[in-house]
Design an enzyme around this catalytic site. Structure first.
Site, mmCIF file in Angstrom:
data_model
loop_
_atom_site.group_PDB
_atom_site.id
_atom_site.type_symbol
_atom_site.label_atom_id
_atom_site.label_comp_id
_atom_site.label_asym_id
_atom_site.label_seq_id
_atom_site.Cartn_x
_atom_site.Cartn_y
_atom_site.Cartn_z
ATOM 1 N NE ARG A 75 -3.122 -3.093 0.518
ATOM 2 C CZ ARG A 75 -3.421 -4.060 1.385
ATOM 3 N NH1 ARG A 75 -2.610 -4.329 2.406
ATOM 4 N NH2 ARG A 75 -4.516 -4.770 1.227
ATOM 5 C CG PHE A 82 0.765 -2.942 16.172
ATOM 6 C CD1 PHE A 82 -0.172 -3.519 17.018
ATOM 7 C CD2 PHE A 82 2.106 -3.122 16.463
ATOM 8 C CE1 PHE A 82 0.208 -4.259 18.128
ATOM 9 C CE2 PHE A 82 2.507 -3.849 17.574
ATOM 10 C CZ PHE A 82 1.553 -4.416 18.413
ATOM 11 C CG ASP A 83 -4.121 -1.812 10.507
ATOM 12 O OD1 ASP A 83 -4.108 -2.614 11.461
ATOM 13 O OD2 ASP A 83 -4.818 -1.993 9.484
ATOM 14 C CD1 TRP A 139 -2.956 -5.237 8.483
ATOM 15 C CD2 TRP A 139 -2.148 -5.710 6.457
ATOM 16 N NE1 TRP A 139 -2.894 -6.599 8.376
ATOM 17 C CE2 TRP A 139 -2.401 -6.933 7.145
ATOM 18 C CE3 TRP A 139 -1.634 -5.766 5.168
ATOM 19 C CZ2 TRP A 139 -2.154 -8.174 6.578
ATOM 20 C CZ3 TRP A 139 -1.388 -7.006 4.598
ATOM 21 C CH2 TRP A 139 -1.648 -8.186 5.293
ATOM 22 C CB THR A 140 1.359 0.634 5.057
ATOM 23 O OG1 THR A 140 1.408 -0.050 3.794
ATOM 24 C CG2 THR A 140 2.304 -0.034 6.039
ATOM 25 C CD GLU A 141 -4.771 -0.983 4.160
ATOM 26 O OE1 GLU A 141 -5.363 -2.036 3.869
ATOM 27 O OE2 GLU A 141 -4.034 -0.891 5.156
ATOM 28 C CD GLU A 201 -9.375 -9.300 3.403
ATOM 29 O OE1 GLU A 201 -9.967 -8.683 4.315
ATOM 30 O OE2 GLU A 201 -8.427 -8.792 2.757
#
Length: 752
Positions: A158, A414-415, A463-465, A322
């Site tokens: 991301r 941790f997001d 996750w880095t969105e 998913e």
């Protein structure tokens, strides 16, 4: 026992506490105090036959603490004793170490260089703690981890991070004795690893035309091309070597069969349809996935060949999460494959896919691990499960004799927000503060002693969105990484959280010296709604002296002369409570603000027929009657989330109450599988058993109200109110996540 006595002594003597508390994270298994002190010498002598690589890292870590000498005058020195051969197949034994600090010297005993390295991390923390006094109390530490897999994940798809930043990340793991770096290298939004046989993966798949920005409900974009960003194979080798020098295993993740848009953009022939495709600009889940045909398996085997040459890890992560089945349902080849192989359905086809990949990976002497959706249709024979949707996947795997790594979103994502969402940077959602991470116990209670052996360990995921740069990476992992490390080491004790919190605050000095941008949410005021009489009250707390809390109830900013907090603040009417922490008349924290809308349901007894998802269950059923209206831009801690379930809530007023309106809010964000409610019905009862429906609303009305539902129910008087909010059910074709269960989010159920 020694640690318990130490904590007890804090209550007796602040001076003794200051001198003898060990600010170690993770805390060792056993500490024994000895007589005397080790005076830290001006020139710290090291034995010449110490393991070189590990010792050089120790020198790098302590260069601001120690000067190293080799002269004959230095009598205080560090000795390493390798006292046993490596224990084959027993990683925890290989990580065992002991440190004995006497007035004359420091002796480290270890089975392996890995144990020696871990001992040096402990010694480094001790040197930092006692650097001001210049002397370390004599002691003996005997230590080893509880779990073999102590992991941290990083999504570089991301948003991308440089080799140097990834190395910094690995250093953070090493500092706190984590031993596994899970590198998420491919996804819909970007392919980040060079594959020489398929150059278009990085030529096309490593860039996207723009990126989604803002809160998840905004669906706005920055209009800026992103990339090309990827790691060359030489860079991959560099990172793997760097991690190995710190005794950290790098586990690569190559997503399949879903999360494949970046790959399909480069090689559309691997899809069920002709495309064209492009790397995703939105976050979420997409229908176009790998088609299980022979050319796809040949492609993936070739990719994995190059991956396995780069990564020596025992496990290769193949994703498996998913994966919508929409395209497979419409694909003649897939349907023929289901018929030919006597598969039950598309979930059976996913199992077939995973089995084939596992068989190939096993043939190369490796094993696969995947997210818990790889359980769909039956688990591959030798696969390990990474349990993220909750603990259920890990329990199922362990009971069937498969290894599992526990990483449930409710504790290990941790997001999520770690403080009040109103004062925190934009995050994906959820609410996972430091104390919640620290409270996690990786071995599920449902497992007996034999089954528990299959729990490899625990991991947190980033996750880095919504993480645009490495400073934000630091902010999201610290200080929660410290809690994870102690949970993984096996010495966490939720009952003594405040003692752990004190060690965390002490460790902030180290992070400051390193220039790390850590979250300071721990200093802010924490607010918790609690039942109080016939309503609610707002309980405030802080990691500091609670006498420093000042608050207002009229919405004005708190000042040094505002009300001093002593007891939970009664909430008897709609109001806004603002609070802050003050020292010497100065505000030392962010100002926390919480609005309340009091209705006739506020603080009343509530029962749910079905419980929310573990990831979105903060506060439980009481969240629906706590007087707080959820912010539609922040899932945070004010919403309950239900996947594939209806909300059926019964509220007991205590006595018959008149009301004419019932309200609640629901959300819609199809990219994240979140859909408005399908319908809602309101019921009343005088005895809690016999209910009469008084109002019903359908999908069109809910859509028109944009999820903010206000139902006029006429003049009612009842002791019990029941509301059924219907989940959208199975997501229909044409939507992200089609054929999967929709999410339903609800905040407050009120009545006026």
């Amino acid at each position: 026992m020694q640690r318990f006595l130490l904590v007890c002594s804090v209550l007796l003597s602040c001076v003794f506490f200051a001198q003898n508390r060990l600010n170690l994270i993770p805390y060792p298994q056993n500490v024994e105090w000895l007589k005397g002190e080790f005076i830290i010498p001006k020139n710290f002598k090291l034995d010449q036959d110490l393991p070189r690589q590990e010792t050089e890292f120790f020198k790098k870590q302590t260069r601001n603490l120690l000067a190293f000498g080799t002269g004959k005058k230095e009598t205080a020195h560090l000795v390493n004793v390798l006292f046993a051969p490596q224990s084959e197949g027993k990683p925890r034994e290989n990580e065992k170490y002991a440190i004995e600090i006497s007035p004359r010297q420091i002796i480290i005993s270890s089975n392996t260089k890995q144990g020696y390295f871990l001992a040096l991390q402990t010694l480094t923390q001790l040197l930092r703690q006692y650097k001001d006094s210049g002397k370390i109390p004599a002691m003996k530490i005997e230590d080893k981890p509880k779990f073999a897999w102590r992991g941290m994940h990083l999504d570089v798809c991301r948003h991308f991070f440089t080799v140097d930043e990834v190395k910094q990340y690995i250093d953070y793991l090493a500092m706190y004795k984590l031993n596994t770096f899970h590198w998420h290298l491919t996804d819909d939004q970007g392919w980040r690893i060079e594959i020489k046989k398929y150059p278009k993966l990085t030529q096309i798949g490593s860039r996207r035309k723009e990126s989604m920005i803002g809160a998840y409900v905004d669906n706005t974009f920055d209009g800026k091309p992103y990339g090309p960003y990827f790691y060359t194979q030489d860079q991959i080798r560099e990172v793997v070597k760097y991690a190995a020098e710190r005794h950290i295993t790098v586990v690569p993740e190559i997503e399949m069969p879903g999360h494949a848009l970046a790959a399909l953009s480069a090689y559309p022939e691997l899809a069920c349809t002709k495309g064209p495709f492009e790397p995703a600009t939105q976050w979420g889940v997409f229908d176009d996935v790998f088609c299980p045909k022979e050319e796809t398996f040949a492609f993936l085997e070739n990719v994995l060949n190059e991956v396995m040459q780069l990564f020596p890890s025992q496990y290769i992560h193949i994703g498996g999460d998913e994966c919508p089945k929409t395209r497979w349902k419409e694909c003649a080849h897939c349907q023929e494959l289901i018929r030919k192989n006597n598969l039950k359905d598309e979930h059976g086809l996913q199992s077939y896919f995973i089995h084939r990949i596992e068989k190939y990976v096993n043939s190369k002497g490796r094993k696969i691990i995947g997210w818990d959706e790889i359980l769909e249709g039956g688990l591959a024979p030798n696969a390990a499960v990474m349990s993220w949707t909750g603990i259920k996947g890990g329990v199922e795997a362990a009971k069937s004799g498969h290894f599992a790594v526990m990483t449930p979103g409710a504790y290990c994502y941790f997001d999520h927000y770690q403080g009040d969402p109103a004062t925190e940077p934009n995050a994906f959602g959820g609410f996972t503060p430091l104390d919640k991470v620290y409270s996690y116990q990786p071995v599920p209670e449902e497992l007996n002693a034999e089954q528990a052996k299959y729990i490899l360990g625990v991991q947190a995921n980033l996750w880095t969105e919504y993480i645009l740069d490495f400073k934000q990476v630091q902010y999201m992992i610290f200080p929660r990484l410290m809690a994870l490390s102690e949970v993984a080491w096996g010495t966490s004790d939720p009952k003594n959280y405040k003692e752990f919190e004190g060690r965390v605050i002490n460790e902030f000095r180290t992070l400051d010296e390193m220039g790390v941008n850590y979250a300071k949410s721990i200093y802010n005021i924490n607010g918790k709604v609690i039942p109080a009489g016939n309503g609610v009250a707002y309980e405030l707390s802080t990691s500091q002296n609670p006498s420093g809390i000042r608050y207002t109830t009229d919405g004005t900013e708190p000042q040094a002369n505002s009300q001093t907090y002593s007891n939970p603040v009664p909430v008897s009417k709609s109001m806004t409570i603002k609070s802050g922490y003050f020292e010497n008349g100065q505000l030392k924290s962010a100002v926390s603000s919480q609005g309340f809308i009091v209705s006739k349901t506020t603080g009343k007894k509530i029962d749910l027929e079905q419980q929310p998802s573990e990831n979105y269950s903060f506060g439980g059923a009481f969240t629906l009657v706590d007087g707080i209206i959820g912010n539609q831009r922040q899932l945070g801690k004010t919403w309950l989330g239900f996947q594939g379930k209806d909300v059926v809530a019964t509220i007991d007023f205590g006595q018959a109450k008149p009301f004419s309106e019932v309200y609640f809010n629901t959300l819609d964000n199809k990219g994240s599988w979140i859909h408005f409610a399908k319908s809602a019905q309101v019921f009343v009862s005088d005895n809690g058993t016999d209910f009469k429906m008084i109002k019903e609303t359908g999908k069109e009305e809910i859509l028109a109200a944009k999820g903010k539902i206000r139902l006029q129910v006429g003049n009612q008087k009842a002791k019990y109110l029941k509301i059924k909010i219907e989940n959208a059910g199975i997501i229909p074709a044409g939507n992200p996540g089609a054929d999967s269960k929709a999410w339903l989010f609800v905040d407050e159920i009120g009545a006026n």
